[in-house]
Design an enzyme around this catalytic site. Sequence first.
Site, PDB file in Angstrom:
ATOM      1  CB  ILE A  98       3.242   4.346  -1.866  1.00  0.00           C
ATOM      2  CG1 ILE A  98       2.591   4.392  -0.408  1.00  0.00           C
ATOM      3  CG2 ILE A  98       4.468   4.771  -1.890  1.00  0.00           C
ATOM      4  CD1 ILE A  98       1.319   3.822  -0.171  1.00  0.00           C
ATOM      5  N   GLY A 298       3.792  -4.020  -2.439  1.00  0.00           N
ATOM      6  CA  GLY A 298       4.480  -3.477  -1.217  1.00  0.00           C
ATOM      7  C   GLY A 298       4.161  -1.940  -1.014  1.00  0.00           C
ATOM      8  CD  GLU A 299       5.833   1.058  -4.208  1.00  0.00           C
ATOM      9  OE1 GLU A 299       4.880   1.918  -4.363  1.00  0.00           O
ATOM     10  OE2 GLU A 299       6.639   0.858  -5.056  1.00  0.00           O
ATOM     11  CB  ALA A 300       2.313   1.334   2.673  1.00  0.00           C
TER      12      ALA A 300
END
Length: 332
Positions: A98, A298-300
């Site tokens: 990210i 995930g993690e944006a």
Amino acid sequence: MVDAILDVAGLPKPDDAAGRAAQAREAVLTKPLRALGRLEELTAHLCAWQGRHPPIMDKVEIHVFAGRHGVTAQNISAFPASVTDQMVVNFQQGGAAINQLAAAAGAGLTVHDPFVGHATRDWTEEEAMDPASFRAAVDAGRAAVGDGVDLIAIGEMGIGNTTTAAALCAALFGGGGLEWSGAGTGLSPDGVRHKAKVIERALARHKGRLRDPVEILRILGGFELAAMAGCILEARRRRVPVVLDGFVVGAAAAVLFRLAPDAIAHCLAGHVSAEHAHRGLLARMGLVPILDLDMRLGEASGAALAISVIRAAMACHLGMATFAEAGVAGKL
């Protein structure tokens, strides 16, 4: 009352005039009408929720919320719970995916970890959060939304949170543990079945108390999910459009959706992840993903990539010439 913590009454509506102004400009740009497909819709969405035409993307922020889950005691993850702490440090040192994707998207990145050293309770045995800690988590998410922000993307980090998200969705929409359980960080098929059984056990334990979406979030949720719900709602109150990341972020948004479907009208689905139930969750909420890249980090990470697509949409909208300006004949 816990119900008042996520109050969806009186939320601002989109600025239809700004949205129509975006559509009017698209109609005279040097291309066939709707030839840029969803790019045109993204620009109109930005205008309607920012309340202005042309839209602005000067201050774009990515917020990643971390949380620790007591349910990891039930052996529902392929990674140990300690990875949450280790990955938060990795984010802070700039070493995660990210960090690179946020820089590429021209977005600021903030990692929120307001409950360092504290995990939710194991919701197979008791409520995940008491009312005070639940309120604190929601407030942490609300406080993340600063002034003058043009677009927010939301992501998470928390070993065990795909199990928590699956439990939330099962309680919110029905369907049982197996319908909502996926591989998460890399579970085997046997591991997924075990995960589903853990969820079923929790649903049975709390049966009769899982009617209100806010209570469902408190009883079966996580600190980061509560914070993300608060962040999404506060962004709406400030008229800031939001890009959602994957399944876990979607589960937080689903709590608001079940309170009032319109409560997430300002949200865009950045992508559809490879997590088993994400596509179905988006369909239930009427969200069409911008990207489908088979990601499950995930993690944006998916939301960050979607920011780049939104920037491209805005660049076309603002930079292209009109038929009149270019001396190009329009449609007969």
